[in-house]
Scaffold this motif. Sequence first.
Motif, PDB file in Angstrom:
ATOM      1  N   LEU A  92      81.210  17.972  25.107  1.00  0.00           N
ATOM      2  CA  LEU A  92      80.162  17.880  24.086  1.00  0.00           C
ATOM      3  C   LEU A  92      80.085  16.473  23.496  1.00  0.00           C
ATOM      4  O   LEU A  92      78.990  15.937  23.267  1.00  0.00           O
ATOM      5  CB  LEU A  92      80.441  18.909  22.981  1.00  0.00           C
ATOM      6  CG  LEU A  92      80.292  20.386  23.366  1.00  0.00           C
ATOM      7  CD1 LEU A  92      80.719  21.281  22.200  1.00  0.00           C
ATOM      8  CD2 LEU A  92      78.848  20.698  23.760  1.00  0.00           C
ATOM      9  N   GLU A  93      81.250  15.881  23.264  1.00  0.00           N
ATOM     10  CA  GLU A  93      81.279  14.538  22.682  1.00  0.00           C
ATOM     11  C   GLU A  93      80.645  13.506  23.608  1.00  0.00           C
ATOM     12  O   GLU A  93      79.831  12.676  23.177  1.00  0.00           O
ATOM     13  CB  GLU A  93      82.730  14.164  22.378  1.00  0.00           C
ATOM     14  CG  GLU A  93      82.897  12.794  21.744  1.00  0.00           C
ATOM     15  CD  GLU A  93      84.346  12.458  21.491  1.00  0.00           C
ATOM     16  OE1 GLU A  93      84.640  11.289  21.144  1.00  0.00           O
ATOM     17  OE2 GLU A  93      85.200  13.353  21.656  1.00  0.00           O
ATOM     18  N   LEU A  94      80.982  13.548  24.878  1.00  0.00           N
ATOM     19  CA  LEU A  94      80.431  12.582  25.832  1.00  0.00           C
ATOM     20  C   LEU A  94      78.956  12.834  26.108  1.00  0.00           C
ATOM     21  O   LEU A  94      78.175  11.887  26.278  1.00  0.00           O
ATOM     22  CB  LEU A  94      81.219  12.629  27.147  1.00  0.00           C
ATOM     23  CG  LEU A  94      82.663  12.123  27.082  1.00  0.00           C
ATOM     24  CD1 LEU A  94      83.340  12.267  28.440  1.00  0.00           C
ATOM     25  CD2 LEU A  94      82.705  10.669  26.644  1.00  0.00           C
ATOM     26  N   SER A  95      78.562  14.103  26.155  1.00  0.00           N
ATOM     27  CA  SER A  95      77.143  14.403  26.405  1.00  0.00           C
ATOM     28  C   SER A  95      76.269  13.913  25.259  1.00  0.00           C
ATOM     29  O   SER A  95      75.151  13.423  25.471  1.00  0.00           O
ATOM     30  CB  SER A  95      76.964  15.908  26.605  1.00  0.00           C
ATOM     31  OG  SER A  95      77.333  16.619  25.425  1.00  0.00           O
ATOM     32  N   LYS A  96      76.747  14.030  24.035  1.00  0.00           N
ATOM     33  CA  LYS A  96      75.995  13.517  22.889  1.00  0.00           C
ATOM     34  C   LYS A  96      75.948  11.987  22.906  1.00  0.00           C
ATOM     35  O   LYS A  96      74.926  11.379  22.578  1.00  0.00           O
ATOM     36  CB  LYS A  96      76.644  14.013  21.593  1.00  0.00           C
ATOM     37  CG  LYS A  96      75.893  13.595  20.327  1.00  0.00           C
ATOM     38  CD  LYS A  96      76.619  14.073  19.091  1.00  0.00           C
ATOM     39  CE  LYS A  96      76.599  15.582  18.984  1.00  0.00           C
ATOM     40  NZ  LYS A  96      77.194  16.065  17.710  1.00  0.00           N
ATOM     41  N   LYS A  97      77.051  11.360  23.305  1.00  0.00           N
ATOM     42  CA  LYS A  97      77.121   9.898  23.328  1.00  0.00           C
ATOM     43  C   LYS A  97      76.168   9.304  24.353  1.00  0.00           C
ATOM     44  O   LYS A  97      75.526   8.274  24.099  1.00  0.00           O
ATOM     45  CB  LYS A  97      78.555   9.469  23.618  1.00  0.00           C
ATOM     46  CG  LYS A  97      78.765   7.965  23.684  1.00  0.00           C
ATOM     47  CD  LYS A  97      80.230   7.618  23.947  1.00  0.00           C
ATOM     48  CE  LYS A  97      80.443   6.116  24.013  1.00  0.00           C
ATOM     49  NZ  LYS A  97      81.869   5.778  24.281  1.00  0.00           N
ATOM     50  N   TYR A  98      76.022   9.976  25.507  1.00  0.00           N
ATOM     51  CA  TYR A  98      75.201   9.423  26.593  1.00  0.00           C
ATOM     52  C   TYR A  98      73.890  10.188  26.792  1.00  0.00           C
ATOM     53  O   TYR A  98      73.216  10.012  27.816  1.00  0.00           O
ATOM     54  CB  TYR A  98      76.009   9.429  27.901  1.00  0.00           C
ATOM     55  CG  TYR A  98      77.267   8.593  27.825  1.00  0.00           C
ATOM     56  CD1 TYR A  98      77.198   7.212  27.683  1.00  0.00           C
ATOM     57  CD2 TYR A  98      78.528   9.182  27.871  1.00  0.00           C
ATOM     58  CE1 TYR A  98      78.351   6.441  27.604  1.00  0.00           C
ATOM     59  CE2 TYR A  98      79.683   8.418  27.796  1.00  0.00           C
ATOM     60  CZ  TYR A  98      79.585   7.050  27.659  1.00  0.00           C
ATOM     61  OH  TYR A  98      80.720   6.295  27.569  1.00  0.00           O
TER      62      TYR A  98
END
Length: 768
Positions: free
Chosen positions: A554-560
Motif C-alpha cells: 500500500l505504501e509503495l503503490s501510493k508513492k508511485y
Amino acid sequence: CIVFLIDLIKKNKKNNHSIEDENIDDPGTTRQSSSCELKGNITVALPECEKSPQSNSNIATYSGLSLADLGTLDTGPCRPVLSAYIKTKFGKQYRSFQSEWYTNYEWLEYSIKCNAAFCFVCRMFGTSKVEDIWTKTGCNNWQKFIVKIGKHQNSDVHKTNLTKMVAYTTSKQSGSIMAKLSDAHHNQIAENRAYMAQLIEIVLYLGKQGVALRGHSETSDSLNQGNFKELCNVFSKCVPNFKNYYDIKINHTSWKVQEEIIQISADYAREKIIKEIINTGIFAIMVDEARSYKQEQLSICVRYVIGLDIVERFLEFVDVSSGQDANHIVAAIFKCFEKLKINMSTLYIVAQSYDGASVMRGCLGGVQAKIKEHYPCALYTHCMAHRLNLVVVDMCKGIKIARSVFNILESVYVHFSRPSNSSELVKIQLQLGLKKGNILRVCDTRWICRYKNCESMLNNYSAILNFLNNEVEVQADKDVVEAIGILNQIQKCQFLVVIIILKEVLSIINILSTSLQSKTATLGKARNVINGVIQSFTCLRSDDEFSKLWSTVLELSKKYNIELKVHHIGSKRIRAQPIHLREFHLETTTGAEQDDQINATDSVEVYWRRSVYFPIIDTIINNLKFRFSDESLEMASSIDCFMEMDYEKSQYFINHYKVVMNINLNLLKAEMLVIKNCLPSNYNHDVTKDICKESTFPNVYKMLQVALTIPVSSATCERSFSSMRRLKNWLRASMEQQRFTDLSILNIERDIVNKITSSEILEKYSTT
C-alpha cells in the motif's frame, strides 16, 4: 774503575761476548729489573725491556742459550735504547751498537744478552736462504756494520720477507686476503639471494592476485612488457641493488625461471595439504566440472579435519575434455591422487559430494557408485546448495506470475546494459540520493542472483521509473518501444505485489543458501537450518503475516500512483480440474481451485493473498520437503543425535563407520554417556567438541572426526570455478595445464600461500 771495566770487556770477548751465567736471566722469564748487576759492584743502567711471553718458535738461540729478549710477532722488534752499549775493541778502537740505527732501519732489533743486532722480518718470516748472522747468531761486527746492514737490506731475500711482514701487518688490521675473498663471496651470495627473493615475492604476488605474468612482447623497447617485468622495472627504480642485477644480461627473469618458481610454490602448498590429510587418515572428496574456454575442467577438492576443526581445500584442475562419463571422471580422480603421491592404501574416503547430474549421482554406474566399489563407506551427499537452488528454480517455473516477474527483470537488465542507459541511470540515482546499483542478470546457476534482482529493483524503482518516463518523452531512438513495454509492465499492480512477496521469500532462502555454502557447515547443522527455514515458511503462511507485507504494498503503490485492483475473471474461460487429478489429494492448488477461491466480492488484499502469496509459500514448502526429505537426511539426523550424545538414535551413523574406524561399541557407549553427563543444560555442538579430548574419549573423538568430515555441499568446487574463469580466459587459452593448476592453487589457497616465505622457496629453487 775504568781499568776494571776494560778487563771485564776483554773477558766477555773471550767468552764469546757473553755475560757470566749468574747475570743471565732464565730463558722464558721476563726481565724484572731496569739494571743489570755486574761483578765488582759496578752497575750499568739498562732500560726495562717490553714484557711479553715468548713462544718457542720465536725464540732465537745464540751460543746454545735462548734469546728471550728478542721481539715476537705480537710485540714487534725489541729495540732497547741505552745510555751506553757494550763496546768491543776492533784494532785500536772500541765500537758498539748505536741507537740511531733504529731510525734508518725499522726492522732492526738489538739483543742486550748477545750484544748483537738481528733482522726482525727475516727472523720471523725468513727461510733457510737467510744468513744465520741476521737470524740466529746476530751481527756484532760494529766496524763493518753499516756495510753489512746495507747489503742485507738490498738483498732479495730481505725484500721478500719485508713484503711478507707488510702483508701480515695489513691482514692483521683488515683481515687476510682469504678472509677478504671469503667475505666478498658471502656478501655476493647474500646479494644474489636477496635479488632472487625479490623475484619470488613478485611471482607470489601475481599468483595470489590471479593476474597474468607475461606480456605479448617482453622486449626492452616494448610499451608493456607484462606484469612480471613491469613490476621488476618498478623494483629497479626503488631498490638500487635490485637494479644492479636486473640490468645485466642473465637476470633470471625468463619464463623458465617463472615457471619453476610457480611450480615450487604450488608444490609447497599442496605438500602442506597432503601432510594434513595423512595426519588425519580420512577425508572426503568434492568434485564438479565446468567449461573453461574450450576445455572441460574437473575441480577436485577435499575436506578433512585438523583436530576437530573443519578444513576444505582445493587440490587440482584436471582436463577431462576427452570424456565426461563416470569412468573418465573416476580415473581422473585417482590419477590426481597418484600424481600428488597420496597413498590411498593408508587413507580412506569416508564421504563424497557432487551435484545432481546422473553421471555423478547414479547409484549403479555413476561416479559415487564407482567410488563406493573401492571405499564402501564413502557416503554420497547430493550437494544441498544445488538442491536448494532447484527449489527456487522449480518455484519460478511452477508459478506463472513469478516467472513473468523474472522475465520482466531480465528485460530491465538488457535495457540498462547499454552504456548510455546505464550512465543516465547512475545520474538519476545520484540526483535522488540513491545508492549506485544495477539490475543483475537472472541466472539459474547463480544461487543468489534472484534475491539480489528483487532487492535491486525495489531499491532503484524510482530511478528506473524516472529514466523510462524521460526516455518515452524524448522519443530519441527505436529503444523507446522497449522502454514503453517495460514501463507498462513494472507499473502494473501484479508486478509490485509479486516482487515484494518474492523479496521476502527469497531473503529467507538466501539465509539457508549462505549457511549451506559455508566451509564449516556440517550435516547436523544443515538439517537444523533446513527445518528452521521450513518452519519459518509455515509461520509465514498466515493472514497476519501477509497483512504486514500488504502494508508495504500500500505504501509503495501510493508513492508511485499504482492502482491496486483485482483481475476478475469476467468473460475469461473458467478452468476445469484435470481429469487425472480428480481422485488425488493435492498438496498445492491448481488453476481451477484458484478460480474457485476467487470471488468478485473479495477485497484486493484477499485476492492477492490467495492467488499469489499462498501458492508461492506452499510451493516452496513442498519443494523443500521433497528435496530435503527425511530419507535423504537420515544420516544428518543420526549425526545430529550423535552430537547430542544419544547412542540409540545415532545407530545409523555409528553402524555405517564402526568397521572403518575400528570402534569398540561398548567403550563408545560408555564414553558418550560420560560426555552427555558433562554437557551443560544449554549447549551447542561446539561445547561437545571442547569437552571431547582424544586422550580421554578416543572412540567418540574418531566418530566426531568422521561426522565433521562429511561435506554438506560442493560449494568449494563452485568457488574454484570463479578463479578458473579469471585465470584461464580467451587471452590465456594457450596456458599449459600444469601452469594453470599451479596458478589456481596459489590464487585459491591464499591463506597457505601467505605463510610461504621467499627463503623457503629459494632453498628448493637452489637445490633443483
